[in-house]
Design an enzyme around this catalytic site. Structure first.
Site, PDB file in Angstrom:
ATOM      1  N   LYS A 157       0.834  -1.203   0.000  1.00 42.77           N
ATOM      2  CA  LYS A 157       0.000   0.000   0.000  1.00 42.77           C
ATOM      3  C   LYS A 157       0.864   1.247   0.000  1.00 42.77           C
ATOM      4  O   LYS A 157       1.997   1.209   0.470  1.00 42.77           O
ATOM      5  CB  LYS A 157      -0.852   0.028   1.285  1.00 42.77           C
ATOM      6  CG  LYS A 157      -1.954  -0.981   1.333  1.00 42.77           C
ATOM      7  CD  LYS A 157      -2.675  -0.889   2.674  1.00 42.77           C
ATOM      8  CE  LYS A 157      -3.711  -1.974   2.839  1.00 42.77           C
ATOM      9  NZ  LYS A 157      -4.898  -1.796   1.994  1.00 42.77           N
ATOM     10  N   ARG A 193     -10.585 -11.406   1.297  1.00 40.55           N
ATOM     11  CA  ARG A 193     -11.517 -12.387   0.731  1.00 40.55           C
ATOM     12  C   ARG A 193     -10.895 -13.774   0.672  1.00 40.55           C
ATOM     13  O   ARG A 193     -11.610 -14.776   0.699  1.00 40.55           O
ATOM     14  CB  ARG A 193     -12.003 -11.913  -0.640  1.00 40.55           C
ATOM     15  CG  ARG A 193     -10.947 -11.736  -1.683  1.00 40.55           C
ATOM     16  CD  ARG A 193     -11.364 -10.800  -2.809  1.00 40.55           C
ATOM     17  NE  ARG A 193     -11.264  -9.396  -2.410  1.00 40.55           N
ATOM     18  CZ  ARG A 193     -11.509  -8.363  -3.211  1.00 40.55           C
ATOM     19  NH1 ARG A 193     -11.880  -8.563  -4.450  1.00 40.55           N
ATOM     20  NH2 ARG A 193     -11.382  -7.135  -2.774  1.00 40.55           N
TER      21      ARG A 193
END
Lengths: 495, 482
Positions: free
Chosen positions: B246, B320
């Site tokens: 990130k 996920r």
């Protein structure tokens, strides 16, 4: 447009044929085709494992009986077959036959006259192509199909059923054409001129230029326009089809930014060419008005198109500018790329002042945030009125232009508070499509009270354009909204 | 802060929280007029005359508004720069048992501060809350339930506020194991066993970190003979993004990427503390998405716990992957319903901002129940779609599916805009099987976007604890529900 006709069934002895078959029809119903081809159709479809499943296609070349090609297209189970399914099958047939010079479409197994008209509509919608600027394409590479007889048992009835659908399809094509036109061609002035075509359908066309807009106090819309050499236009399209005089009209308002560079808050280069379709809201309203007039809808309808070009230049609006809207409210322009809402603010106000509409629906390719929220299958639907919202959602489902309701609320409205003006034009990245809708809602008169006009906003940024072919929508401009709003009017606002 | 129910008048000398609904309580009329205090709008009015008190407005009188009122009262008595009085009073006379419970619950939730070591400790909250009520026995059951829920919220907040170096996967698992004290059954599966089980998603995501991953199951047996409702939650103790690292800006907020697991655990604690009759379970996927020599890579194909293969596109879409394995594991409990809870996507924040969490699912009645629980508790949701194309976008050339779309590969506009929250939900649905399933994407609401009665800006909200507790209370505690 594909020249659709309806004919009583007689088996062709040359050319190509598309045959729509439900699962129940395979193989039992193929009798006449087998007779003509010595049983080849049943044998061929069996070899191709064709069962009539929805969306399945099988192509048989030279099946006999003089035919060059037979394309079988599955309709799925007959009990589950609806208008959308028939349109999709018609679209699939048109795609499969596009390169044929001579072809027929056998729609008998899809149902009766109405079903044949639905199949025909699907075929027409899919076959549309924007060919204007292809000058060197070889004729053999172009689609050859010009006319398509649709075989059905009651040709006259099917023709009558198709007439209003054809009017809607013509509206769709107008929208697609406008949206497809490049931005150097389709300036606000040119767009407005093209709307004059609707006069032939009985639509009153009024075009307002910068002087009139200034007089009306359209400070927000003029602020967006001021950076461009191409002057803004407001187009007002009026169709009076209601039997009752003095009926309140329904109003449709479209964002028509013929090209959106972002202005001084300029966009990144990658994908900027897509911004020619930033006028799709206005294009849709034009097509919708053509559809309503074309089928002589029994409604009074007004279409308002706010047409501008958003350019960076020495005269362009700056971040930090404060503009005064036609409603008197002031807006601090934080980001010149949030220009659509500025245009709509003035046009929405004008619509209410001038027409006191029964409801107003605006359409706009408004935010990237709506794509991040929903993708490309649903347009974002915002409304201050549950009944109108439900009607729109249902109409969208019926025609395959789906909408998804999104929230509004005070907590989102707070995000567009400005320190120096009544509001600012962006509320940050978070909930970006919602804050844009909140901005628009500030221009619904008497908002938050019972007196407020029922209003819905469709954010069509994700649905106005497609990069893939779909059953009844070829790659490119979709005209999303024309059929939906035509259906909305037909279901609830005519008579 | 401990709570005690009392009858009678407020003892002199102690500050009193006075909720105002309708008429202004006797003695305060002049002060209310002087301050132009509006109980429908204003939150709190601090007074020292005629007595040490804070008037709090009850807004629209809803449960959520009463909760805020109680919280606003407590916060007014406990300014940031000063220690609170040891004992404070909440005057809930004239309020029904549920209403009084909401007021007290708000105060109990607001009496929370980050419990991290510092040389100059923060001013501590009051030690005791005396709640004045008309009838102690009538008020008690709802009040005890409120205490249980508030404890769950504070437990979740403690976990969320803990930074990545304190709350490592190991530490998180240890703190969950300690919930045995609350009569929860706790099962902790560590990295070795997860590898043997074939939890390829969880092992890949957690593989580069010093500790973990863990799959922790909390089980509350309840008294009803029924299949449990299962909360399946994401517990990424810190999310660097992995190899798809990130940007530095805002990365510190990634300590909260385990807020789903914290809320699910908090809800389980609440159910246990209030002895809910409903059986419930939480399956928590705990890992740190670190960057290292053992990192999983974009392009890797993982074999998931349920046997499916998944092509990794972006290592920062790790939530996920761990949830997919947690869902597969949760299905072994034969749950009546599953609810996933995760700070899953930035996309949902763009979609809904910080005021609502995204609601997805496969079961309309369960989704309606979740939405109703959200409205009732003020932890609001908004439904979002899982469309056919969202699922089709996840088709992979080399595996059963891929877990997200590559950046820049959206349709149009230079591909910049991806409906990633919908893609994530479409991915999870594959692993929920035929069990009724709802999914809350709580990114954006796990921390308080604005400071207010419930806490300071940026502090953990505990979002989900009250909602899940309410869901269970409303829909899973009926013994005849089968």
């Amino acid at each position: 447009m594909l020249d659709i006709s309806f004919a009583r069934p007689s088996l062709p002895s040359s050319g190509a044929v598309a045959l729509l078959l439900a699962e129940e029809d395979v193989p039992g119903a193929l009798g006449p085709w087998d007779e003509a081809t010595g049983g080849a159709v049943t044998r061929g479809l069996e070899a191709a494992s064709f069962t009539g499943k929805k969306g399945q296609t099988a192509t048989l070349l030279a099946p006999g009986g003089g035919l060059a090609k037979l394309v079988a297209i599955g309709l799925g189970k007959r009990a589950a077959l609806d208008a959308k399914g028939r349109e999709a099958a018609g679209g699939a047939a048109a795609a499969a036959l596009a390169k044929e010079a001579k072809a027929v479409l056998d729609a008998r197994f899809a149902g009766g006259a109405e079903a044949a008209a639905e199949v025909a509509l699907g075929a027409a919608l899919r076959h549309w192509r924007f060919d204007k600027y292809r000058t060197t394409e070889k004729p053999e590479d172009k689609p050859k199909l010009k006319a398509l007889p649709v075989l059905t048992d009651d040709a006259a009835k099917a023709k009558a059923a198709f007439a209003p659908k054809k009017a809607v399809a013509d509206g769709v094509f107008l929208t697609r054409e406008l949206v497809s036109e490049p931005p150097n061609v389709l300036t606000p002035a040119e767009f407005a001129e093209r709307c004059r075509r609707l006069e032939a359908l009985g639509v009153a066309v009024e075009i307002l230029g910068p002087k009139e807009l200034k007089k009306l106090g359209f400070g927000a819309m003029l602020g967006v326009a001021q950076g461009s050499a191409n002057e803004p236009r407001l187009v007002v399209l009026r169709w009076e089809g209601a039997k009752k005089k003095d009926a309140k009209p329904v109003c449709f308002i479209g964002k028509g930014v013929t090209f959106d560079t972002g202005g001084i808050s300029i966009k990144p280069a990658g994908g900027m060419e897509d911004m020619k379709w930033d006028m799709a809201g206005a294009g849709t309203v034009a097509g919708l008005m053509a559809a309503l007039a074309g089928r002589k809808a029994k409604v009074d309808a007004v279409g308002l198109l706010g047409l501008v070009e958003n350019m960076p230049s020495g005269t362009a609006q700056r971040p930090g500018d404060v503009v005064k809207t036609a409603s008197g409210q002031t807006v601090e322009v934080i980001n010149t790329d949030a220009e659509g809402r500025l245009v709509l603010a003035d046009v929405m106000h004008y619509a209410q002042e001038k027409f006191s509409p029964r409801f107003m629906v605006d359409l706009a390719t408004l935010t990237g945030a709506i794509i991040i929220a929903l993708g490309h299958e649903h347009a974002g639907l915002f409304s201050n009125n549950d009944e109108l919202a439900q009607q729109i959602a249902a109409a969208g489902d019926a025609v395959g232009e789906a909408c998804w309701r999104m929230p509004l609320g005070e907590e989102y409205d707070k995000k567009i508070k400005s320190d120096i003006a009544d509001m600012k034009n962006v509320g940050g990245r978070d909930g970006g499509a919602i804050t844009a809708a909140q901005f628009l809602q500030r221009f619904v008169r008497d908002r938050g009270t019972d007196k407020a006009v029922p209003w819905a906003h469709l954010d069509i940024a994700g649905t106005a354009w497609t990069t893939k072919d779909h059953a009844t929508v070829p790659k490119g401009a979709t005209a999303f909204g024309v059929r939906l709003l035509d259906r909305l009017v037909a279901e609830h606002y005519e008579g | 802060m401990k709570l005690r129910l009392r009858a009678g008048e407020a003892p002199a000398g102690r500050p009193v929280i006075v909720p105002v609904r309708g008429a202004v309580p006797a003695g305060f009329a002049d002060a209310v007029a002087a301050a132009a205090f509006d109980a429908a709008k204003d939150e709190a009015l601090r007074l020292f005359l005629p007595r040490d008190a804070v008037l709090v407005g009850c807004g629209d009188g809803s449960g959520a508004a009463l909760l805020r009122a109680g919280a606003a009262g407590l916060r007014a008595l406990w300014p940031a720069d000063r220690a609170a009085p040891e004992r404070v009073v909440l005057d809930a006379r004239g309020f029904g048992p549920e209403e009084a419970a909401r007021l007290a619950e708000g105060a109990l939730i607001a009496a929370w501060a980050p419990s991290l070591p510092r040389a100059e400790p923060l001013p501590s909250p009051p030690k005791r809350l005396d709640v004045l009520c008309d009838d102690e026995d009538a008020a008690r059951p709802a009040m005890e339930a409120a205490e249980a829920v508030a404890e769950g919220v504070r437990f979740a907040r403690d976990l969320v506020v803990a930074p990545g170096n304190v709350l490592t996967p190991r530490a998180f698992a240890d703190r969950l194991a300690a919930l045995e004290e609350a009569d929860l059954d706790v099962q902790v599966i560590g990295p070795k066993r997860l590898a043997r089980m074939g939890a390829g998603g969880l092992c890949a995501v957690g593989g580069a970190a010093e500790s973990g991953p863990y799959l922790v199951t909390l089980l509350w047996r309840g008294t009803i003979a029924a299949d449990p409702v299962a909360f399946v939650a994401k517990g990424i103790t810190f999310d660097t993004g992995g190899l798809c690292v990130k940007p530095a800006k805002g990365m510190e907020e990634m300590r909260a990427d385990m807020a789903g697991a914290a809320a699910a655990a908090g809800a389980m604690l609440a159910l246990a503390r209030r002895r809910s009759p409903a059986p419930a379970a939480a399956v928590l996927a705990i890992a740190e998405n670190a960057l290292g020599a053992a990192s999983y890579r974009p392009g890797d194909v993982l074999r998931m716990l349920d046997g499916r293969s998944v092509e990794v596109v972006d290592t920062d879409a790790e939530g996920r992957l761990v949830l997919a394995d947690a869902l597969a594991h949760a299905r072994r409990l034969r749950p009546a319903a599953m609810v996933t809870l995760a700070t899953l996507t930035g996309s949902v924040v763009v979609a809904l901002g910080h005021h609502r969490a995204g609601l997805f699912g496969s079961d309309p009645p369960l989704m309606a129940a979740l939405a109703a629980a959200g409205e009732a508790t003020g932890e609001r949701l908004w439904p979002l779609p899982i469309g056919e194309r969202h699922r089709r976008d996840l088709d992979s050339d080399i595996a059963d599916l891929r877990h997200c779309l590559p950046a820049g590969k959206g349709e149009g506009w230079g591909g910049r805009f991806l409906p990633d929250a919908c893609h994530a939900a479409a991915f999870l649905r594959e692993f929920a099987g035929s069990v009724p399933w709802g999914h809350l994407d709580i990114a954006g609401v796990e921390s308080l976007a604005r400071g207010g009665p419930l806490g300071a800006k940026g502090m953990p909200s505990g979002f989900g604890v009250r909602l899940l507790d309410r869901l269970v209370a409303q829909h899973f505690e009926d013994p005849h529900r089968l």
